[in-house]
Design a protein around this motif. Sequence first.
Motif, PDB file in Angstrom:
ATOM      1  N   ARG A  61     -15.633 -46.872 -15.518  1.00 18.40           N
ATOM      2  CA  ARG A  61     -15.697 -47.229 -16.934  1.00 18.40           C
ATOM      3  C   ARG A  61     -16.805 -48.241 -17.229  1.00 18.40           C
ATOM      4  O   ARG A  61     -17.106 -48.509 -18.400  1.00 18.40           O
ATOM      5  CB  ARG A  61     -14.357 -47.806 -17.395  1.00 18.40           C
ATOM      6  CG  ARG A  61     -13.196 -46.818 -17.334  1.00 18.40           C
ATOM      7  CD  ARG A  61     -11.873 -47.531 -17.603  1.00 18.40           C
ATOM      8  NE  ARG A  61     -11.885 -48.210 -18.891  1.00 18.40           N
ATOM      9  CZ  ARG A  61     -10.992 -49.136 -19.262  1.00 18.40           C
ATOM     10  NH1 ARG A  61     -10.044 -49.504 -18.425  1.00 18.40           N
ATOM     11  NH2 ARG A  61     -11.064 -49.691 -20.455  1.00 18.40           N
ATOM     12  N   THR A  62     -17.409 -48.811 -16.191  1.00 18.70           N
ATOM     13  CA  THR A  62     -18.426 -49.845 -16.398  1.00 18.70           C
ATOM     14  C   THR A  62     -19.689 -49.226 -16.976  1.00 18.70           C
ATOM     15  O   THR A  62     -20.355 -48.413 -16.339  1.00 18.70           O
ATOM     16  CB  THR A  62     -18.757 -50.568 -15.078  1.00 18.70           C
ATOM     17  OG1 THR A  62     -17.549 -51.002 -14.455  1.00 18.70           O
ATOM     18  CG2 THR A  62     -19.657 -51.767 -15.342  1.00 18.70           C
ATOM     19  N   ARG A  63     -20.048 -49.643 -18.186  1.00 15.60           N
ATOM     20  CA  ARG A  63     -21.230 -49.105 -18.868  1.00 15.60           C
ATOM     21  C   ARG A  63     -22.424 -50.048 -18.776  1.00 15.60           C
ATOM     22  O   ARG A  63     -23.570 -49.607 -18.750  1.00 15.60           O
ATOM     23  CB  ARG A  63     -20.920 -48.883 -20.350  1.00 15.60           C
ATOM     24  CG  ARG A  63     -19.906 -47.806 -20.645  1.00 15.60           C
ATOM     25  CD  ARG A  63     -20.528 -46.417 -20.639  1.00 15.60           C
ATOM     26  NE  ARG A  63     -19.565 -45.439 -21.119  1.00 15.60           N
ATOM     27  CZ  ARG A  63     -19.434 -45.081 -22.388  1.00 15.60           C
ATOM     28  NH1 ARG A  63     -20.200 -45.613 -23.320  1.00 15.60           N
ATOM     29  NH2 ARG A  63     -18.520 -44.192 -22.734  1.00 15.60           N
ATOM     30  N   LEU A  64     -22.146 -51.365 -18.790  1.00 16.34           N
ATOM     31  CA  LEU A  64     -23.235 -52.342 -18.879  1.00 16.34           C
ATOM     32  C   LEU A  64     -22.825 -53.597 -18.127  1.00 16.34           C
ATOM     33  O   LEU A  64     -21.667 -54.027 -18.198  1.00 16.34           O
ATOM     34  CB  LEU A  64     -23.537 -52.658 -20.345  1.00 16.34           C
ATOM     35  CG  LEU A  64     -24.772 -53.505 -20.671  1.00 16.34           C
ATOM     36  CD1 LEU A  64     -25.305 -53.159 -22.068  1.00 16.34           C
ATOM     37  CD2 LEU A  64     -24.465 -55.001 -20.617  1.00 16.34           C
ATOM     38  N   ILE A  65     -23.780 -54.195 -17.430  1.00 16.48           N
ATOM     39  CA  ILE A  65     -23.564 -55.445 -16.702  1.00 16.48           C
ATOM     40  C   ILE A  65     -24.657 -56.428 -17.098  1.00 16.48           C
ATOM     41  O   ILE A  65     -25.845 -56.106 -17.016  1.00 16.48           O
ATOM     42  CB  ILE A  65     -23.600 -55.234 -15.178  1.00 16.48           C
ATOM     43  CG1 ILE A  65     -22.542 -54.212 -14.743  1.00 16.48           C
ATOM     44  CG2 ILE A  65     -23.391 -56.559 -14.445  1.00 16.48           C
ATOM     45  CD1 ILE A  65     -22.660 -53.788 -13.281  1.00 16.48           C
ATOM     46  N   PHE A  66     -24.252 -57.609 -17.534  1.00 15.14           N
ATOM     47  CA  PHE A  66     -25.205 -58.674 -17.825  1.00 15.14           C
ATOM     48  C   PHE A  66     -25.351 -59.577 -16.604  1.00 15.14           C
ATOM     49  O   PHE A  66     -24.351 -60.007 -16.006  1.00 15.14           O
ATOM     50  CB  PHE A  66     -24.731 -59.538 -19.001  1.00 15.14           C
ATOM     51  CG  PHE A  66     -24.837 -58.878 -20.342  1.00 15.14           C
ATOM     52  CD1 PHE A  66     -26.073 -58.686 -20.947  1.00 15.14           C
ATOM     53  CD2 PHE A  66     -23.693 -58.460 -21.014  1.00 15.14           C
ATOM     54  CE1 PHE A  66     -26.172 -58.081 -22.191  1.00 15.14           C
ATOM     55  CE2 PHE A  66     -23.781 -57.860 -22.255  1.00 15.14           C
ATOM     56  CZ  PHE A  66     -25.018 -57.667 -22.847  1.00 15.14           C
ATOM     57  N   VAL A  67     -26.596 -59.889 -16.246  1.00 19.20           N
ATOM     58  CA  VAL A  67     -26.882 -60.919 -15.251  1.00 19.20           C
ATOM     59  C   VAL A  67     -27.810 -61.915 -15.923  1.00 19.20           C
ATOM     60  O   VAL A  67     -28.988 -61.622 -16.167  1.00 19.20           O
ATOM     61  CB  VAL A  67     -27.539 -60.340 -13.975  1.00 19.20           C
ATOM     62  CG1 VAL A  67     -27.866 -61.467 -12.993  1.00 19.20           C
ATOM     63  CG2 VAL A  67     -26.628 -59.303 -13.319  1.00 19.20           C
ATOM     64  N   CYS A  68     -27.277 -63.052 -16.254  1.00 14.83           N
ATOM     65  CA  CYS A  68     -28.028 -64.095 -16.967  1.00 14.83           C
ATOM     66  C   CYS A  68     -28.716 -64.967 -15.925  1.00 14.83           C
ATOM     67  O   CYS A  68     -28.056 -65.729 -15.207  1.00 14.83           O
ATOM     68  CB  CYS A  68     -27.059 -64.914 -17.831  1.00 14.83           C
ATOM     69  SG  CYS A  68     -27.840 -66.028 -19.011  1.00 14.83           S
ATOM     70  N   ASN A  69     -30.040 -64.877 -15.847  1.00 12.39           N
ATOM     71  CA  ASN A  69     -30.775 -65.494 -14.740  1.00 12.39           C
ATOM     72  C   ASN A  69     -32.060 -66.153 -15.231  1.00 12.39           C
ATOM     73  O   ASN A  69     -33.025 -65.437 -15.526  1.00 12.39           O
ATOM     74  CB  ASN A  69     -31.106 -64.405 -13.697  1.00 12.39           C
ATOM     75  CG  ASN A  69     -31.404 -64.954 -12.327  1.00 12.39           C
ATOM     76  OD1 ASN A  69     -30.846 -65.963 -11.922  1.00 12.39           O
ATOM     77  ND2 ASN A  69     -32.282 -64.281 -11.594  1.00 12.39           N
ATOM     78  N   PRO A  70     -32.097 -67.493 -15.380  1.00  7.95           N
ATOM     79  CA  PRO A  70     -31.078 -68.483 -15.067  1.00  7.95           C
ATOM     80  C   PRO A  70     -29.835 -68.341 -15.956  1.00  7.95           C
ATOM     81  O   PRO A  70     -29.931 -67.890 -17.095  1.00  7.95           O
ATOM     82  CB  PRO A  70     -31.778 -69.826 -15.326  1.00  7.95           C
ATOM     83  CG  PRO A  70     -33.231 -69.524 -15.276  1.00  7.95           C
ATOM     84  CD  PRO A  70     -33.361 -68.130 -15.807  1.00  7.95           C
ATOM     85  N   ASN A  71     -28.709 -68.777 -15.386  1.00 11.70           N
ATOM     86  CA  ASN A  71     -27.453 -68.639 -16.108  1.00 11.70           C
ATOM     87  C   ASN A  71     -27.303 -69.720 -17.173  1.00 11.70           C
ATOM     88  O   ASN A  71     -27.588 -70.889 -16.939  1.00 11.70           O
ATOM     89  CB  ASN A  71     -26.276 -68.729 -15.130  1.00 11.70           C
ATOM     90  CG  ASN A  71     -24.961 -68.416 -15.813  1.00 11.70           C
ATOM     91  OD1 ASN A  71     -24.845 -67.432 -16.537  1.00 11.70           O
ATOM     92  ND2 ASN A  71     -23.963 -69.262 -15.594  1.00 11.70           N
ATOM     93  N   ASN A  72     -26.884 -69.293 -18.334  1.00  9.82           N
ATOM     94  CA  ASN A  72     -26.547 -70.201 -19.421  1.00  9.82           C
ATOM     95  C   ASN A  72     -25.021 -70.255 -19.498  1.00  9.82           C
ATOM     96  O   ASN A  72     -24.402 -69.210 -19.724  1.00  9.82           O
ATOM     97  CB  ASN A  72     -27.131 -69.659 -20.734  1.00  9.82           C
ATOM     98  CG  ASN A  72     -26.789 -70.502 -21.944  1.00  9.82           C
ATOM     99  OD1 ASN A  72     -26.283 -71.604 -21.822  1.00  9.82           O
ATOM    100  ND2 ASN A  72     -27.050 -69.966 -23.129  1.00  9.82           N
ATOM    101  N   PRO A  73     -24.391 -71.419 -19.219  1.00  6.82           N
ATOM    102  CA  PRO A  73     -24.916 -72.774 -19.383  1.00  6.82           C
ATOM    103  C   PRO A  73     -25.172 -73.562 -18.094  1.00  6.82           C
ATOM    104  O   PRO A  73     -25.433 -74.766 -18.169  1.00  6.82           O
ATOM    105  CB  PRO A  73     -23.782 -73.447 -20.150  1.00  6.82           C
ATOM    106  CG  PRO A  73     -22.549 -72.856 -19.526  1.00  6.82           C
ATOM    107  CD  PRO A  73     -22.909 -71.421 -19.228  1.00  6.82           C
ATOM    108  N   THR A  74     -25.063 -72.960 -16.910  1.00  9.02           N
ATOM    109  CA  THR A  74     -25.153 -73.771 -15.692  1.00  9.02           C
ATOM    110  C   THR A  74     -26.571 -73.961 -15.185  1.00  9.02           C
ATOM    111  O   THR A  74     -26.822 -74.870 -14.386  1.00  9.02           O
ATOM    112  CB  THR A  74     -24.303 -73.139 -14.569  1.00  9.02           C
ATOM    113  OG1 THR A  74     -24.783 -71.819 -14.300  1.00  9.02           O
ATOM    114  CG2 THR A  74     -22.826 -73.082 -14.973  1.00  9.02           C
ATOM    115  N   GLY A  75     -27.513 -73.097 -15.588  1.00  9.36           N
ATOM    116  CA  GLY A  75     -28.904 -73.237 -15.164  1.00  9.36           C
ATOM    117  C   GLY A  75     -29.184 -72.698 -13.777  1.00  9.36           C
ATOM    118  O   GLY A  75     -30.333 -72.724 -13.319  1.00  9.36           O
TER     119      GLY A  75
END
Length: 359
Positions: A151-165
């Motif tokens: 069922r997984t359609r989309l994966i976000f990888v926030c790099n750098p991560n907000n809010p940890t940096g």
Amino acid sequence: MTEPSPRFRSVLDTCPVYKPGRVPVSSSGKTHKLSSNETPFAPLPSVVDAIAEAARSVHRYPDNGAQALIGAIADKFGVPAEHVAVGCGSVGVTQQLLEAIGEPGAEVMYAWRSFEAYPILCDLAGADSVRVPLRDQTHDLVAMAAAITPRTRLIFVCNPNNPTGTVVGTAELEAFLDQVPADCLVVLDEAYREYVRDETVPDGLDLYRGRPNVAVLRTFSKAYGLAGLRTGFMIAPEPVAAAARTTMLPFSVNSIAQAAAVASLAAEDELFERVEHTVKERTRVREALIADGWDVPPTEANFVWMGLGEHTLDFAAACFDEGIAIRPFAGDGARVSIGDAEANDAFLAVAHAYPHRNA
């Protein structure tokens, strides 16, 4: 008898409602906004001139295709124009993507805590959020890979991560991408890419070029200093970019924003001198906090993360009393943007005087 009222989607009952906060003012009349990850520098004169010139034509609709801006982005990054989509900030492009994939049963995965708009936009798009806890304040890509389902359609990888940096490196990100099914889109959210100095962190565009299910989000709101004009963009394989263009709200990137973004790309060398100043201030602030007994994770963004736990809101109140606005996440921690030297020094003074440490 209660009068009937218009009916709305039940998801709105769980969406946070924006409430303007009080503006902090210190006893000396100072206000320092370190809550929104903005650059402390005003736009360059050449960008201001472009804004003024574009303002002469605001009686006309903007180019809905943003052809000049998309062409400038394509030229800058060496990609086909058909691979570029723009929107009202990178969060606008995020919403466009979620509207393209969101439907009952579709899953969207992201680390948590990460960008606070992800769960809101997923709910509004009708998709199911799958939150994977951070490990050591950064993405646990092993756990994220294990959480993928049909069922997984989309994966976000926030790099750098907000809010940890914090960041993930090339090897671990490539290993993760190798485990993602070809019909699942991975969005590398790189809103803070210009502040990255760790050479182990990949440029998402290098990964996009070799994978048909990888998209890269960037913005003009941070390093380029156009937060008030709301312009973001995505570089992705043509089918992905086309889907985002289809769901774009017409004219959501106005003519002034388009002109300013094009001018900012042309003035990039001068702009990035300012970015380097912020990077140096970031190092100074983090080192000062660590020397003062705080535990602050390495950051490659224009902010620092302080895992204050139960003291988060109390610390935010202490900052407020000294005219400093930060971004607290109750029970978790606070994100503090890097401002100019005066603002950073004011924040460091509060942190030094605060009686609790998170170390």
